[in-house]
Design an enzyme around this catalytic site. Sequence first.
Site, PDB file in Angstrom:
ATOM      1  CE  LYS A 184      12.105   2.883   5.366  1.00  0.00           C
ATOM      2  NZ  LYS A 184      11.503   1.592   5.264  1.00  0.00           N
ATOM      3  N   PRO A 230      13.420   2.486  -6.279  1.00  0.00           N
ATOM      4  CG  PRO A 230      14.000   0.243  -6.368  1.00  0.00           C
ATOM      5  CD  PRO A 230      14.510   1.568  -5.934  1.00  0.00           C
ATOM      6  CB  ALA A 237      10.832  -1.233  -3.026  1.00  0.00           C
ATOM      7  N   GLY A 238       9.643  -0.665   0.202  1.00  0.00           N
ATOM      8  CA  GLY A 238      10.082  -0.786   1.591  1.00  0.00           C
ATOM      9  C   GLY A 238      11.354   0.006   1.842  1.00  0.00           C
ATOM     10  CG  LEU A 239      14.222   0.109  -0.702  1.00  0.00           C
ATOM     11  CD1 LEU A 239      14.797   0.068  -2.111  1.00  0.00           C
ATOM     12  CD2 LEU A 239      15.258  -0.415   0.303  1.00  0.00           C
ATOM     13  N   GLY A 240      11.424   3.479   1.399  1.00  0.00           N
ATOM     14  CA  GLY A 240      11.064   4.823   1.859  1.00  0.00           C
ATOM     15  C   GLY A 240      11.314   5.937   0.856  1.00  0.00           C
ATOM     16  N   GLY A 265       9.492   7.509  -1.479  1.00  0.00           N
ATOM     17  CA  GLY A 265       8.467   8.561  -1.523  1.00  0.00           C
ATOM     18  C   GLY A 265       8.467   9.400  -0.253  1.00  0.00           C
ATOM     19  CB  SER A 266       8.809   8.516   3.341  1.00  0.00           C
ATOM     20  OG  SER A 266       7.698   7.657   3.333  1.00  0.00           O
ATOM     21  CG  ASP A 310       8.588   5.044   6.793  1.00  0.00           C
ATOM     22  OD1 ASP A 310       8.496   4.663   7.961  1.00  0.00           O
ATOM     23  OD2 ASP A 310       8.798   4.286   5.816  1.00  0.00           O
TER      24      ASP A 310
HETATM   25  O1  C5P Z   1       1.453   6.210   7.269  1.00  0.00           O
HETATM   26  P1  C5P Z   1       1.466   5.440   5.983  1.00  0.00           P
HETATM   27  O2  C5P Z   1       0.681   6.102   4.897  1.00  0.00           O
HETATM   28  O3  C5P Z   1       2.825   5.046   5.553  1.00  0.00           O
HETATM   29  O4  C5P Z   1       0.716   4.061   6.320  1.00  0.00           O
HETATM   30  C1  C5P Z   1       0.083   3.254   5.360  1.00  0.00           C
HETATM   31  C2  C5P Z   1      -0.798   2.257   6.094  1.00  0.00           C
HETATM   32  O5  C5P Z   1       0.014   1.343   6.860  1.00  0.00           O
HETATM   33  C3  C5P Z   1      -1.719   2.889   7.127  1.00  0.00           C
HETATM   34  O6  C5P Z   1      -2.938   3.266   6.549  1.00  0.00           O
HETATM   35  C4  C5P Z   1      -1.906   1.772   8.136  1.00  0.00           C
HETATM   36  O7  C5P Z   1      -2.886   0.859   7.667  1.00  0.00           O
HETATM   37  C5  C5P Z   1      -0.590   1.060   8.104  1.00  0.00           C
HETATM   38  N1  C5P Z   1       0.320   1.471   9.212  1.00  0.00           N
HETATM   39  C6  C5P Z   1       0.110   0.964  10.487  1.00  0.00           C
HETATM   40  N2  C5P Z   1       0.958   1.327  11.502  1.00  0.00           N
HETATM   41  C7  C5P Z   1       2.027   2.124  11.272  1.00  0.00           C
HETATM   42  C8  C5P Z   1       2.266   2.628   9.971  1.00  0.00           C
HETATM   43  C9  C5P Z   1       1.391   2.287   8.954  1.00  0.00           C
HETATM   44  O8  C5P Z   1      -0.850   0.215  10.719  1.00  0.00           O
HETATM   45  N3  C5P Z   1       2.861   2.427  12.273  1.00  0.00           N
END
Ligand code: C5P
Length: 292
Positions: free
Chosen positions: A13, A94, A97-100, A102-103, A136
């Site tokens: 994404k 990649p 990278a901010g492209l999601g 793994g999610s 995500d």
């Molecule tokens: O949920 P995810 O594992 O992707 O989040 C990684 C880290 O990013 C969390 O541990 C948290 O520190 C931060 N995060 C946040 N607020 C969000 C999503 C992620 O602070 N809405």
Amino acid sequence: MTGTPMRLLCRAKVNLTLEVIGKRPDGYHELVSLAHTISLADRLTIRASDQLSCEVRGMELAENENLVLRAARCLRESARLSAGAAITLEKGVPAAAGLGGGSSDAAAALVALRCFWGARLPVEEMSTLASELGSDVPYFLRGGAAVLRGRGERLEAAPPQQGRLVVVVPDHHMVGKTGALYATLRPSDLSDGTETERVVTRLRRGAALADGDLCNAFERPARELFDDLDHVWRDAERRTGRRFHLSGAGPAIFALAADRDDAEQLRERLLAPQLRVYVTELVNSSRSADQG
Ligand code: C5P
């Protein structure tokens, strides 16, 4: 064991907008983001097996970082199953990278294994499992164009868009990247979500997506924290004369292209060592059968 393998494309994404509202008592941040699936994808294959395993091709991934395995184990536990599966994950997106990527893999593994194992798990429980795997992941249960709220788990459908993008991914080696970027947000990076509301209202009226619609709260911290990003970003804009936008917490950046030829021309102008450059397309679903 025999049986037909299940083959899926798990798509990435971009965040067309990403507004962070503020920090919550639970440590997470409240966000409002318009996300859209793109055609850049990983490939997931599931075959019958007594044991649960996941072979990853195309990148090194430690077992405890493998969201596909975590998704499979969570699903097995919640559905009280002891089934196995031999999973192969071929990375095309990649990582980190901010492209999601793994999610998207995790959401695809949940949906596909639920079907593969015949697990009787209510849909609401799938959403809960998804949000436990990552902020995500619930979005990727369906994908397409959607506004994400809360931690990312409250979803509202938005008008799907069409068009090509060119995505540039500089290398990076930042551990705990997403958490680190959230932690360095300043009050001046925060907003109240009205920009996303404005863009979605425009799109609902049939307006075309424009550079002026795109925003991302992580732009300042990402330019500061990723070693090369500021330079790569400026260079990409200089070479192409286009505006680039950050996806997620970066470091992937992308530009809107007019059409396929325009996207290919942009790609050629951007090609450089140390840089991955992709031409990709906005699509309306995070998964599809992999035909080949
Ligand atoms: O949920 P995810 O594992 O992707 O989040 C990684 C880290 O990013 C969390 O541990 C948290 O520190 C931060 N995060 C946040 N607020 C969000 C999503 C992620 O602070 N809405």
